[in-house]
Design an enzyme around this catalytic site. Structure first.
Site, PDB file in Angstrom:
ATOM      1  N   TYR A  60      32.693  17.027  27.094  1.00 12.69           N
ATOM      2  CA  TYR A  60      33.072  18.261  26.287  1.00 12.69           C
ATOM      3  C   TYR A  60      32.143  18.642  25.705  1.00 12.69           C
ATOM      4  O   TYR A  60      31.460  18.077  25.116  1.00 12.69           O
ATOM      5  CB  TYR A  60      34.072  17.492  25.581  1.00 12.69           C
ATOM      6  CG  TYR A  60      35.505  18.188  25.512  1.00 12.69           C
ATOM      7  CD1 TYR A  60      35.559  19.611  25.081  1.00 12.69           C
ATOM      8  CD2 TYR A  60      36.698  17.694  25.891  1.00 12.69           C
ATOM      9  CE1 TYR A  60      36.628  20.285  25.151  1.00 12.69           C
ATOM     10  CE2 TYR A  60      37.862  18.361  25.831  1.00 12.69           C
ATOM     11  CZ  TYR A  60      38.007  19.621  25.319  1.00 12.69           C
ATOM     12  OH  TYR A  60      39.005  20.348  25.544  1.00 12.69           O
ATOM     13  N   GLU A  62      32.244  21.884  23.261  1.00 11.99           N
ATOM     14  CA  GLU A  62      32.696  23.077  22.496  1.00 11.99           C
ATOM     15  C   GLU A  62      31.332  23.627  21.651  1.00 11.99           C
ATOM     16  O   GLU A  62      30.649  22.726  21.004  1.00 11.99           O
ATOM     17  CB  GLU A  62      33.664  22.738  21.597  1.00 11.99           C
ATOM     18  CG  GLU A  62      34.994  22.819  22.210  1.00 11.99           C
ATOM     19  CD  GLU A  62      36.099  22.554  21.189  1.00 11.99           C
ATOM     20  OE1 GLU A  62      37.390  22.721  21.562  1.00 11.99           O
ATOM     21  OE2 GLU A  62      35.818  22.201  19.945  1.00 11.99           O
ATOM     22  N   ASP A 206      31.898  46.434  33.806  1.00 15.17           N
ATOM     23  CA  ASP A 206      32.540  45.500  34.458  1.00 15.17           C
ATOM     24  C   ASP A 206      31.974  45.333  35.929  1.00 15.17           C
ATOM     25  O   ASP A 206      32.513  45.914  36.809  1.00 15.17           O
ATOM     26  CB  ASP A 206      33.800  45.622  34.609  1.00 15.17           C
ATOM     27  CG  ASP A 206      34.693  44.357  35.032  1.00 15.17           C
ATOM     28  OD1 ASP A 206      34.002  43.356  35.351  1.00 15.17           O
ATOM     29  OD2 ASP A 206      35.864  44.222  35.071  1.00 15.17           O
ATOM     30  N   THR A 232      31.323  38.367  37.180  1.00 15.69           N
ATOM     31  CA  THR A 232      31.596  37.280  37.803  1.00 15.69           C
ATOM     32  C   THR A 232      30.607  36.464  38.210  1.00 15.69           C
ATOM     33  O   THR A 232      29.492  37.278  38.602  1.00 15.69           O
ATOM     34  CB  THR A 232      32.647  37.379  38.980  1.00 15.69           C
ATOM     35  OG1 THR A 232      32.219  38.062  39.978  1.00 15.69           O
ATOM     36  CG2 THR A 232      33.998  38.121  38.367  1.00 15.69           C
ATOM     37  N   LYS A 235      31.287  36.392  43.345  1.00 14.50           N
ATOM     38  CA  LYS A 235      31.328  37.197  44.334  1.00 14.50           C
ATOM     39  C   LYS A 235      30.169  37.482  45.134  1.00 14.50           C
ATOM     40  O   LYS A 235      29.785  36.408  45.701  1.00 14.50           O
ATOM     41  CB  LYS A 235      31.851  38.571  43.941  1.00 14.50           C
ATOM     42  CG  LYS A 235      33.402  38.272  43.474  1.00 14.50           C
ATOM     43  CD  LYS A 235      34.026  39.811  42.554  1.00 14.50           C
ATOM     44  CE  LYS A 235      35.469  39.174  41.914  1.00 14.50           C
ATOM     45  NZ  LYS A 235      35.940  40.055  41.347  1.00 14.50           N
ATOM     46  N   ARG A 241      32.829  29.586  41.049  1.00  9.92           N
ATOM     47  CA  ARG A 241      33.830  30.730  40.426  1.00  9.92           C
ATOM     48  C   ARG A 241      33.753  30.703  38.780  1.00  9.92           C
ATOM     49  O   ARG A 241      33.993  29.578  38.037  1.00  9.92           O
ATOM     50  CB  ARG A 241      35.434  30.066  40.685  1.00  9.92           C
ATOM     51  CG  ARG A 241      36.635  30.815  40.510  1.00  9.92           C
ATOM     52  CD  ARG A 241      37.548  30.533  41.510  1.00  9.92           C
ATOM     53  NE  ARG A 241      37.253  30.707  42.624  1.00  9.92           N
ATOM     54  CZ  ARG A 241      37.235  32.027  43.210  1.00  9.92           C
ATOM     55  NH1 ARG A 241      37.671  33.258  42.356  1.00  9.92           N
ATOM     56  NH2 ARG A 241      36.796  32.343  44.378  1.00  9.92           N
TER      57      ARG A 241
HETATM   58  C1  PLP Z   1      36.962  40.176  40.110  1.00 13.04           C
HETATM   59  C2  PLP Z   1      36.988  41.225  38.930  1.00 13.04           C
HETATM   60  C3  PLP Z   1      37.300  40.895  37.785  1.00 13.04           C
HETATM   61  C4  PLP Z   1      38.049  39.281  37.585  1.00 13.04           C
HETATM   62  O1  PLP Z   1      37.436  38.231  38.024  1.00 13.04           O
HETATM   63  P1  PLP Z   1      38.409  36.885  37.866  1.00 13.04           P
HETATM   64  O2  PLP Z   1      37.387  36.010  37.969  1.00 13.04           O
HETATM   65  O3  PLP Z   1      39.234  37.019  39.094  1.00 13.04           O
HETATM   66  O4  PLP Z   1      39.270  36.789  36.568  1.00 13.04           O
HETATM   67  C5  PLP Z   1      37.351  41.472  36.889  1.00 13.04           C
HETATM   68  N1  PLP Z   1      36.851  43.018  36.955  1.00 13.04           N
HETATM   69  C6  PLP Z   1      36.460  43.361  38.237  1.00 13.04           C
HETATM   70  C7  PLP Z   1      35.902  44.780  38.296  1.00 13.04           C
HETATM   71  C8  PLP Z   1      36.544  42.555  39.128  1.00 13.04           C
HETATM   72  O5  PLP Z   1      36.166  42.992  40.506  1.00 13.04           O
END
Ligand code: PLP
Length: 413
Positions: A60, A62, A206, A232, A235, A241
């Site tokens: 843990y 935090e 993003d 993320t 990907k 993840r």
């Molecule tokens: C994949 C993605 C997310 C979200 O990612 P998660 O891990 O599934 O929550 C947010 N924004 C964009 C542009 C994405 O391609």
């Protein structure tokens, strides 16, 4: 079970919980014997999997390194500092927060850091490839903020820069979001920075999809332009993840507080350790070669699909992502996806800009990790078209898929 790269863990599981062990083996078999073209997926390395399956999962933690709410964090503090330092150096960022549990959590935290409920936000509309966190009414973003959507040009499929500027001037958003789940081209971050400055808005990139290409030098970086970059790690970047946020030092404290304690609790230290492993891998010359091959493969795949008669959005790609309308082959995206799934070709449907029916979204991150190159992309494009047209029956296509992927095992024994 020894094919999974944590043999002790796998053997323990096989002995203690055969029911679950069987599920794991079944999924490993599915991943190894079908064709993985889901654009958001990849195959993590054995080292990333090992970190994920490590006893760091027990801890843990935090708070942040040096300032935790729990005892015994001195070792995991080192792991998190390592992940942060590697992320900063990999992306040339002044600050990195590696605690976000997912891409969506990273975006939630970015909004929490910069916005108040009810603020206006300008983002790519969902019909054009915006993510759920970019203003969907089914998501917190659409409920708590006033989203205005920009779109893409009906002819070219490219982001309509004139419209972005006009909407920004008319609505005076508090933040502008650039980034997409389906846009196959590079985003002009300098342009978005310019518009954000014109209207006094924050710029949030993003970059969940292209951040792995950025790491490998195969796509432009949003870091010099955006106030906050959300991403993320699972990907193209090929890590566990999870999510990540990059920003300048002046926003560091606001971003950190927005992650913990505002939107999350304890950090997942096994995932953070796995992120450190992935950042280390992504900093190698081999990963740069990989990232460029991902794009080269996607270009060949896009050209192959276009050659087979599908309408490829924007006419091609700059990234790992290809979106295409199979309508000229006589079916919509949903039917096409079903036929492909029966043949062991796994991909997604997506919204198509300015079209009534849905299209197909594919990516080359996973198949490139497996070692496939341009030759295989040509073969895949022809196979997809044959299956979608209904010319190749699914049993024969399934055999061809097995034959193809059999030469590229994601986890060689
Ligand atoms: C994949 C993605 C997310 C979200 O990612 P998660 O891990 O599934 O929550 C947010 N924004 C964009 C542009 C994405 O391609």
């Amino acid at each position: 079970m020894s094919v999974i790269h944590a043999p002790q863990t796998a053997d323990v599981l096989a002995r203690q919980d055969p029911e679950l062990a069987e599920i794991l083996l079944g999924e490993l078999d599915r991943q190894s014997t079908s064709l993985q073209l889901v654009a958001a997926e990849n195959f993590t390395s054995p080292a990333v999997l090992a970190a994920l399956g490590s006893p760091l999962a027990n801890k843990y933690a935090e708070g942040y390194p040096g300032a935790r709410h729990h005892g015994g964090c001195e070792i995991v503090d080192v792991a998190e500092r390592l992940a942060v330092d590697r992320a900063k150096s990999l992306f040339g960022a002044e600050h990195a927060n590696v605690q976000s549990h997912s891409g969506s959590s990273a975006v939630l935290a970015a909004y929490a850091a910069l916005l108040r409920p009810g603020d206006t936000v300008l983002a790519l509309g969902l019909p054009y490839g915006g993510h759920l966190t970019h203003g969907s009414p089914a998501n917190f973003s659409g409920r708590w903020f006033d989203f205005v959507g920009y779109g893409v040009d009906a002819e070219t499929g490219l982001i309509d820069h004139d419209q972005v500027r006009t909407l920004a001037l008319n609505h005076r958003p508090k933040a502008i979001v650039c980034g997409s789940i389906a846009y196959p081209r590079h985003i002009d971050y300098a342009f978005f920075r310019e518009v954000a400055d014109e209207v006094g808005a924050y710029l949030i990139a993003d970059a969940a999809h292209p951040i792995g290409l950025v790491a490998g030098g195969a796509a432009p970086s949003p870091v010099p332009y955006a106030d906050v970059v959300c991403a993320t790690t699972h990907k193209v970047l090929r890590g566990p993840r999870g999510g990540m946020i990059l920003c300048g030092s002046e926003l560091a404290e606001r971003v950190d507080r927005a992650v913990f304690p505002f939107t999350q609790g304890g950090a997942q230290m096994h995932t953070i350790a796995a992120k450190a492993v992935a950042f280390g891998e992504a900093a190698t010359p081999a990963f740069a070669v990989y990232a460029h091959q991902v794009v080269a493969n996607a270009r060949v795949l896009a050209a192959g699909l276009a050659g087979q008669g599908l309408v490829v959005t924007t006419g091609g790609t700059d990234t790992h992502l290809v979106t295409a309308d199979p309508a000229p082959l006589g079916v919509d995206g949903r039917t096409a996806r079903g036929r492909l799934a029966a043949a062991g070709i796994v991909l997604d449907c997506c919204a198509l800009p300015h079209a009534d029916s849905r299209g197909l979204r594919l990516g080359t991150a996973a198949v490139t990790t497996q070692g496939m190159g341009e030759r295989e992309m040509v073969r895949i494009a022809a196979l997809i078209a044959g299956v979608v047209r209904g010319e190749v029956e699914s049993v024969r296509a399934r055999e061809e898929v097995r034959d193809l992927v059999g030469g590229f095992p994601p986890y060689p024994a």
